[in-house]
Design a protein around this motif. Structure first.
Motif, PDB file in Angstrom:
ATOM      1  N   SER A 109       0.840  -1.198   0.000  1.00  0.00           N
ATOM      2  CA  SER A 109       0.000   0.000   0.000  1.00  0.00           C
ATOM      3  C   SER A 109       0.868   1.238   0.000  1.00  0.00           C
ATOM      4  N   GLY A 110       0.425   2.252  -0.743  1.00  0.00           N
ATOM      5  CA  GLY A 110       1.158   3.502  -0.819  1.00  0.00           C
ATOM      6  C   GLY A 110       0.452   4.590  -0.032  1.00  0.00           C
ATOM      7  N   PRO A 111       0.345   5.783  -0.610  1.00  0.00           N
ATOM      8  CA  PRO A 111      -0.289   6.898   0.093  1.00  0.00           C
ATOM      9  C   PRO A 111      -1.744   6.587   0.441  1.00  0.00           C
ATOM     10  N   LEU A 112      -2.206   7.151   1.538  1.00  0.00           N
ATOM     11  CA  LEU A 112      -3.619   7.008   1.882  1.00  0.00           C
ATOM     12  C   LEU A 112      -4.456   7.735   0.823  1.00  0.00           C
ATOM     13  N   VAL A 115      -5.331   0.953   0.691  1.00  0.00           N
ATOM     14  CA  VAL A 115      -5.323  -0.056   1.747  1.00  0.00           C
ATOM     15  C   VAL A 115      -5.320  -1.428   1.082  1.00  0.00           C
ATOM     16  N   GLY A 116      -4.728  -2.395   1.737  1.00  0.00           N
ATOM     17  CA  GLY A 116      -4.777  -3.751   1.206  1.00  0.00           C
ATOM     18  C   GLY A 116      -3.466  -4.243   0.645  1.00  0.00           C
ATOM     19  N   LEU A 117      -2.702  -4.940   1.450  1.00  0.00           N
ATOM     20  CA  LEU A 117      -1.474  -5.555   0.977  1.00  0.00           C
ATOM     21  C   LEU A 117      -1.780  -6.607  -0.083  1.00  0.00           C
ATOM     22  N   ASP A 118      -0.798  -6.822  -0.961  1.00  0.00           N
ATOM     23  CA  ASP A 118      -0.937  -7.844  -1.992  1.00  0.00           C
ATOM     24  C   ASP A 118      -2.169  -7.593  -2.853  1.00  0.00           C
ATOM     25  N   GLY A 123      -9.469  -1.791  -5.511  1.00  0.00           N
ATOM     26  CA  GLY A 123     -10.215  -0.573  -5.793  1.00  0.00           C
ATOM     27  C   GLY A 123      -9.613   0.667  -5.169  1.00  0.00           C
ATOM     28  N   SER A 124      -8.933   0.503  -4.053  1.00  0.00           N
ATOM     29  CA  SER A 124      -8.369   1.668  -3.371  1.00  0.00           C
ATOM     30  C   SER A 124      -7.122   2.197  -4.057  1.00  0.00           C
ATOM     31  N   GLU A 219      -1.669  -2.947   8.795  1.00  0.00           N
ATOM     32  CA  GLU A 219      -2.391  -3.945   8.000  1.00  0.00           C
ATOM     33  C   GLU A 219      -1.753  -5.315   8.222  1.00  0.00           C
ATOM     34  N   VAL A 220      -2.574  -6.284   8.520  1.00  0.00           N
ATOM     35  CA  VAL A 220      -2.081  -7.648   8.721  1.00  0.00           C
ATOM     36  C   VAL A 220      -2.879  -8.579   7.828  1.00  0.00           C
ATOM     37  N   MET A 221      -2.154  -9.351   6.995  1.00  0.00           N
ATOM     38  CA  MET A 221      -2.756 -10.316   6.094  1.00  0.00           C
ATOM     39  C   MET A 221      -2.373 -11.708   6.557  1.00  0.00           C
TER      40      MET A 221
END
Length: 227
Positions: A109-112, A115-118, A123-124, A219-221
Motif C-alpha cells: 500500500s502507498g499513500p492514503l 489499503v490492502g497488501l498484496d 479498488g483503493s 495492515e495484517v494479512m
C-alpha cells in the motif's frame, strides 16, 4: 389606658405603656427568629436539592480519559515504528521486518487512502488527488507467507488528516471489512480496527489511529500458501 405626655419644643409625644412596648418587642423578635429559621430551612432544601441532582457516578468517582499531549509517532525527531512483537498476530505469524514484499506478493500500500497488501483491495489503488503527506512505512513477513505493513503519515494540518481517515474508512468498507473490537492496547490508544475476508480468501485486519495531523495504519494479512 394611661398615657405619658411630654412637650418637646411644643410637639406632643405620647408613649405607650411599658408593658405594651415589651409585648411588641417580643413579637418582633419572634417574627425575626421565624424569618431566620425559614432562610436556614430554605438553604438546607436547596442543598438537599443540589445533592439530589448529582448522579450516582459523582465527580469523585467518575473516570476521565486523559488526552496525551506528546506526539506518539515521533519522539526526539525519530519516527516511532511498531516492533514486530507489537503487530497483531505476532504469536501466530512471528513477524520479521523486511525491506520489501516477497516476489509475487503484489504491491504494498502507498499513500492514503490506499489499503490492502498484496492488492487485496485493488479498488483503493485508483488514482486520486492526494494531499501533501510525509509517509514512513515498514513491511513485515511471517510464517506461511503472512504479510503486514505499518505506515505513519504526517499531514500539514489536522483537518486534512481527518478527511483522509474518512476516505480510508470508506475504502476499508468497500473492501468488505467490518469494524471489530480493538485489543486492550488499541483501545487505550484510541485506535479503530476492521477485519474481514478479502478476495483470495485470506483474512485481513486493519487498525487506524489518528493524533492531530498524524495517522497510522497497521495492515495484517493472514498467511496462506503462495501461488
Amino acid at each position: 389606658m394611661a398615657e405619658v405626655e411630654d412637650l418637646l419644643e411644643g410637639v406632643a409625644v405620647r408613649l405607650a405603656p411599658a408593658e405594651e412596648i415589651r409585648a411588641k418587642g417580643q413579637q418582633r423578635r419572634t417574627r425575626s427568629r421565624a424569618v431566620r429559621m425559614g432562610a436556614v430551612g430554605a438553604a438546607v432544601l436547596v442543598a438537599a436539592g443540589a445533592w439530589a441532582l448529582i448522579p450516582s457516578d459523582a465527580p469523585a468517582t467518575r473516570q476521565t480519559v486523559a488526552t496525551a499531549t506528546d506526539n506518539p509517532f515521533r519522539t526526539d525527531g525519530e519516527i516511532q515504528m511498531l516492533r514486530v512483537d507489537e503487530l497483531p498476530g505476532y504469536a501466530r505469524w512471528h513477524w520479521t521486518e523486511s525491506a520489501s514484499l516477497p516476489a509475487g506478493a503484489g504491491r504494498r500500500s502507498g499513500p492514503l487512502p490506499q489499503v490492502g497488501l498484496d492488492e487485496a483491495c485493488p479498488g483503493s489503488f485508483a488514482v486520486t488527488d492526494s494531499p501533501g503527506q510525509k509517509a514512513y512505512s515498514l513491511v513485515y513477513t511471517g510464517r506461511d507467507h503472512a504479510l503486514a505493513q505499518y505506515r505513519v503519515v504526517e499531514y500539514d494540518d489536522t483537518a486534512t488528516a481527518r478527511s483522509q481517515v474518512a476516505d480510508l474508512r470508506e475504502e476499508i468498507t468497500k473492501c468488505g471489512l467490518r469494524t471489530v473490537t480493538p485489543t486492550v492496547r488499541e483501545k487505550e490508544e484510541g485506535s479503530t480496527a476492521w477485519s474481514g475476508t478479502v478476495r483470495d480468501g485470506r483474512t485481513m485486519r486493519v487498525t487506524v489511529r489518528r493524533w492531530n495531523s498524524w495517522v497510522s495504519v497497521a495492515e495484517v494479512m493472514d498467511g496462506v500458501p503462495a501461488g
